[in-house]
Motif scaffolding. Structure first.
Motif, PDB file in Angstrom:
ATOM      1  N   THR A   1       0.841  -1.198   0.000  1.00  0.00           N
ATOM      2  CA  THR A   1       0.000   0.000   0.000  1.00  0.00           C
ATOM      3  C   THR A   1       0.876   1.248   0.000  1.00  0.00           C
ATOM      4  OG1 THR A   1      -1.696  -1.192   1.266  1.00  0.00           O
ATOM      5  CG2 THR A   1      -1.841   1.212   1.224  1.00  0.00           C
ATOM      6  N   PHE A   2       0.630   2.145  -0.931  1.00  0.00           N
ATOM      7  CA  PHE A   2       1.437   3.360  -1.032  1.00  0.00           C
ATOM      8  C   PHE A   2       0.979   4.428  -0.044  1.00  0.00           C
ATOM      9  CE2 PHE A   2       1.821   7.665  -2.924  1.00  0.00           C
ATOM     10  CZ  PHE A   2       3.196   7.797  -2.795  1.00  0.00           C
ATOM     11  N   LEU A   3      -0.323   4.730  -0.037  1.00  0.00           N
ATOM     12  CA  LEU A   3      -0.818   5.844   0.769  1.00  0.00           C
ATOM     13  C   LEU A   3      -2.024   5.435   1.592  1.00  0.00           C
ATOM     14  CD1 LEU A   3      -0.526   8.966   1.303  1.00  0.00           C
ATOM     15  CD2 LEU A   3      -2.322   9.261  -0.433  1.00  0.00           C
ATOM     16  N   SER A   4      -1.986   5.781   2.875  1.00  0.00           N
ATOM     17  CA  SER A   4      -3.144   5.619   3.754  1.00  0.00           C
ATOM     18  C   SER A   4      -3.787   6.987   3.947  1.00  0.00           C
ATOM     19  CB  SER A   4      -2.721   5.058   5.117  1.00  0.00           C
ATOM     20  OG  SER A   4      -2.184   3.769   5.001  1.00  0.00           O
ATOM     21  N   LEU A   5      -5.024   7.101   3.531  1.00  0.00           N
ATOM     22  CA  LEU A   5      -5.775   8.332   3.742  1.00  0.00           C
ATOM     23  C   LEU A   5      -6.600   8.180   5.017  1.00  0.00           C
ATOM     24  CD1 LEU A   5      -6.978   9.266   0.169  1.00  0.00           C
ATOM     25  CD2 LEU A   5      -5.931  10.848   1.781  1.00  0.00           C
ATOM     26  N   ILE A   6      -6.364   9.053   5.990  1.00  0.00           N
ATOM     27  CA  ILE A   6      -7.101   9.030   7.250  1.00  0.00           C
ATOM     28  C   ILE A   6      -8.178  10.101   7.190  1.00  0.00           C
ATOM     29  CG2 ILE A   6      -6.918   9.592   9.700  1.00  0.00           C
ATOM     30  CD1 ILE A   6      -4.211   8.261   9.726  1.00  0.00           C
ATOM     31  N   ILE A   7      -9.437   9.687   7.401  1.00  0.00           N
ATOM     32  CA  ILE A   7     -10.552  10.609   7.231  1.00  0.00           C
ATOM     33  C   ILE A   7     -11.477  10.556   8.445  1.00  0.00           C
ATOM     34  CG2 ILE A   7     -12.397  11.331   5.660  1.00  0.00           C
ATOM     35  CD1 ILE A   7     -10.818   9.213   3.698  1.00  0.00           C
ATOM     36  N   PRO A   8     -11.260  11.412   9.453  1.00  0.00           N
ATOM     37  CA  PRO A   8     -12.178  11.475  10.593  1.00  0.00           C
ATOM     38  C   PRO A   8     -13.478  12.162  10.175  1.00  0.00           C
ATOM     39  CG  PRO A   8     -10.491  13.152  10.802  1.00  0.00           C
ATOM     40  CD  PRO A   8     -10.146  12.363   9.572  1.00  0.00           C
TER      41      PRO A   8
ATOM     42  N   ALA B   1      -7.203   5.630  13.606  1.00  0.00           N
ATOM     43  CA  ALA B   1      -6.892   5.264  12.225  1.00  0.00           C
ATOM     44  C   ALA B   1      -5.406   4.958  12.048  1.00  0.00           C
ATOM     45  CB  ALA B   1      -7.318   6.378  11.286  1.00  0.00           C
ATOM     46  N   LEU B   2      -4.554   5.735  12.705  1.00  0.00           N
ATOM     47  CA  LEU B   2      -3.110   5.525  12.580  1.00  0.00           C
ATOM     48  C   LEU B   2      -2.709   4.098  12.943  1.00  0.00           C
ATOM     49  CD1 LEU B   2      -1.436   8.781  13.999  1.00  0.00           C
ATOM     50  CD2 LEU B   2      -1.256   7.888  11.664  1.00  0.00           C
ATOM     51  N   LYS B   3      -3.399   3.524  13.920  1.00  0.00           N
ATOM     52  CA  LYS B   3      -3.073   2.167  14.359  1.00  0.00           C
ATOM     53  C   LYS B   3      -3.308   1.137  13.256  1.00  0.00           C
ATOM     54  CE  LYS B   3      -4.235   3.111  19.210  1.00  0.00           C
ATOM     55  NZ  LYS B   3      -5.169   2.779  20.331  1.00  0.00           N
ATOM     56  N   GLN B   4      -4.145   1.468  12.292  1.00  0.00           N
ATOM     57  CA  GLN B   4      -4.510   0.504  11.261  1.00  0.00           C
ATOM     58  C   GLN B   4      -3.853   0.779   9.910  1.00  0.00           C
ATOM     59  OE1 GLN B   4      -8.260  -1.207  11.010  1.00  0.00           O
ATOM     60  NE2 GLN B   4      -8.923  -0.695  13.065  1.00  0.00           N
ATOM     61  N   THR B   5      -3.087   1.848   9.812  1.00  0.00           N
ATOM     62  CA  THR B   5      -2.505   2.208   8.525  1.00  0.00           C
ATOM     63  C   THR B   5      -1.463   1.191   8.064  1.00  0.00           C
ATOM     64  OG1 THR B   5      -0.921   3.620   9.698  1.00  0.00           O
ATOM     65  CG2 THR B   5      -2.873   4.680   8.790  1.00  0.00           C
ATOM     66  N   LYS B   6      -1.509   0.889   6.771  1.00  0.00           N
ATOM     67  CA  LYS B   6      -0.548  -0.018   6.159  1.00  0.00           C
ATOM     68  C   LYS B   6       0.271   0.666   5.066  1.00  0.00           C
ATOM     69  CE  LYS B   6      -3.516  -4.036   6.967  1.00  0.00           C
ATOM     70  NZ  LYS B   6      -4.312  -5.131   6.324  1.00  0.00           N
ATOM     71  N   GLY B   7      -0.032   1.901   4.770  1.00  0.00           N
ATOM     72  CA  GLY B   7       0.629   2.606   3.682  1.00  0.00           C
ATOM     73  C   GLY B   7       2.034   3.044   4.025  1.00  0.00           C
ATOM     74  N   GLN B   8       2.844   3.236   2.984  1.00  0.00           N
ATOM     75  CA  GLN B   8       4.181   3.804   3.174  1.00  0.00           C
ATOM     76  C   GLN B   8       4.083   5.243   3.663  1.00  0.00           C
ATOM     77  OE1 GLN B   8       5.352   2.440  -1.044  1.00  0.00           O
ATOM     78  NE2 GLN B   8       7.297   2.615   0.013  1.00  0.00           N
ATOM     79  N   PHE B   9       3.028   5.938   3.224  1.00  0.00           N
ATOM     80  CA  PHE B   9       2.828   7.337   3.596  1.00  0.00           C
ATOM     81  C   PHE B   9       1.408   7.535   4.098  1.00  0.00           C
ATOM     82  CE2 PHE B   9       6.346   7.361   0.663  1.00  0.00           C
ATOM     83  CZ  PHE B   9       7.247   8.233   1.260  1.00  0.00           C
ATOM     84  N   VAL B  10       1.216   8.618   4.849  1.00  0.00           N
ATOM     85  CA  VAL B  10      -0.085   8.922   5.456  1.00  0.00           C
ATOM     86  C   VAL B  10      -0.468  10.357   5.110  1.00  0.00           C
ATOM     87  CG1 VAL B  10      -1.307   9.292   7.637  1.00  0.00           C
ATOM     88  CG2 VAL B  10       0.225   7.317   7.380  1.00  0.00           C
ATOM     89  N   LEU B  11      -1.737  10.533   4.737  1.00  0.00           N
ATOM     90  CA  LEU B  11      -2.287  11.868   4.512  1.00  0.00           C
ATOM     91  C   LEU B  11      -3.605  11.966   5.249  1.00  0.00           C
ATOM     92  CD1 LEU B  11      -2.465  14.632   3.052  1.00  0.00           C
ATOM     93  CD2 LEU B  11      -3.521  13.436   1.121  1.00  0.00           C
ATOM     94  N   CYS B  12      -3.777  13.022   6.029  1.00  0.00           N
ATOM     95  CA  CYS B  12      -5.031  13.241   6.749  1.00  0.00           C
ATOM     96  C   CYS B  12      -5.953  14.126   5.915  1.00  0.00           C
ATOM     97  CB  CYS B  12      -4.762  13.911   8.099  1.00  0.00           C
ATOM     98  SG  CYS B  12      -3.851  12.865   9.256  1.00  0.00           S
ATOM     99  N   LEU B  13      -7.177  13.664   5.753  1.00  0.00           N
ATOM    100  CA  LEU B  13      -8.181  14.395   4.991  1.00  0.00           C
ATOM    101  C   LEU B  13      -9.420  14.551   5.868  1.00  0.00           C
ATOM    102  CD1 LEU B  13      -9.294  15.495   2.226  1.00  0.00           C
ATOM    103  CD2 LEU B  13     -10.070  13.153   1.779  1.00  0.00           C
ATOM    104  N   ASP B  14      -9.908  15.768   6.037  1.00  0.00           N
ATOM    105  CA  ASP B  14     -11.114  15.966   6.828  1.00  0.00           C
ATOM    106  C   ASP B  14     -12.344  15.570   6.020  1.00  0.00           C
ATOM    107  OD1 ASP B  14      -9.689  16.828   8.990  1.00  0.00           O
ATOM    108  OD2 ASP B  14      -9.986  18.961   8.608  1.00  0.00           O
ATOM    109  N   GLY B  15     -13.401  15.178   6.708  1.00  0.00           N
ATOM    110  CA  GLY B  15     -14.593  14.670   6.058  1.00  0.00           C
ATOM    111  C   GLY B  15     -15.406  15.701   5.315  1.00  0.00           C
ATOM    112  N   ASP B  16     -15.016  16.976   5.393  1.00  0.00           N
ATOM    113  CA  ASP B  16     -15.710  18.007   4.621  1.00  0.00           C
ATOM    114  C   ASP B  16     -14.797  18.653   3.586  1.00  0.00           C
ATOM    115  OD1 ASP B  16     -14.112  19.215   6.480  1.00  0.00           O
ATOM    116  OD2 ASP B  16     -15.625  20.607   7.239  1.00  0.00           O
TER     117      ASP B  16
END
Length: 204
Positions: A2-9, A77-92
């Motif tokens: 997985t390249f990127l994990s998008l975290i979306i609260p 969400a961070l605990k479950q990320t498998k991506g090499q990189f992480v980007l946080c995106l808000d739900g709006d």
């Protein structure tokens, strides 16, 4: 891999969430990405929208929890990320279709993060908030020296191994500036930061 994990609260964002979800379906070259949604105790139709989306898109992961605030949601969400990189995106907010290509094209020379400007959308008008830093790869010291004011508004793509190896988390005890606080902690462990002035994150 997985390249990127998008975290979306997500908390009561049913009015804006369809645009966010639509932008994810329109991402190019995103087969090796994962979308981790955290429903943070929403009382509107947010969870229903997320559930319907996950039925259609296998990249989606949903965490449903009692309301604990945006930092706790991101940490879950961070605990479950498998991506090499992480980007946080808000739900709006939402992303440009070329987001993944922009990130891949600009994460060069083994950079630990990518710094980019955000595009502010208000009343139908889009305006990019400039970085005032030239494109390139900087050491952390060079990055700080190049910034008159630490760039809190632009979006940062973080190398996940630095987050996990150093047990970095968002501080749930502060109500504002949590991304700034997290980024400072991350940069203390990072070495090279890539910078691009191509915006891909739309802040609504």
């Amino acid at each position: 891999m997985t390249f990127l994990s998008l975290i979306i609260p997500c908390y009561n964002v049913s009015e804006y969430l369809p645009a966010t979800l639509r932008s994810l379906t329109q991402l190019k070259d995103a087969e090796d990405c994962e979308f981790i949604f955290v429903n943070d105790g929403s009382t509107d139709n947010t969870l229903l929208l997320l559930t319907d989306f996950a039925k259609k898109d296998k990249r989606a992961i949903i965490i449903d929890q009692k309301n604990q605030g945006v930092s706790a949601a991101r940490n879950a969400a961070l605990k479950q990320t498998k991506g090499q990189f992480v980007l946080c995106l808000d739900g709006d907010d939402y992303l440009h279709p070329e987001t993944i290509l922009i990130i891949k094209n600009n994460l060069q020379q083994d950079a630990d993060a990518l710094l980019a400007p955000c595009i502010i959308k208000q009343s139908g008008i889009e305006k990019k908030r400039p970085l005032n830093i030239q494109d390139g790869v900087y050491s952390v010291e060079q990055l700080y020296a190049s910034c008159r004011i630490f760039p809190t508004a632009p979006m940062m793509v973080y190398r996940n191994s630095i987050i996990h190896d150093n047990s970095l988390q968002f501080n749930s005890n502060i109500k504002s500036g949590e991304v700034y606080d997290f980024t400072v902690s991350f940069l203390e462990k990072a070495h090279k930061i890539a910078v691009t002035n191509i915006g891909f994150y739309y802040y609504v």
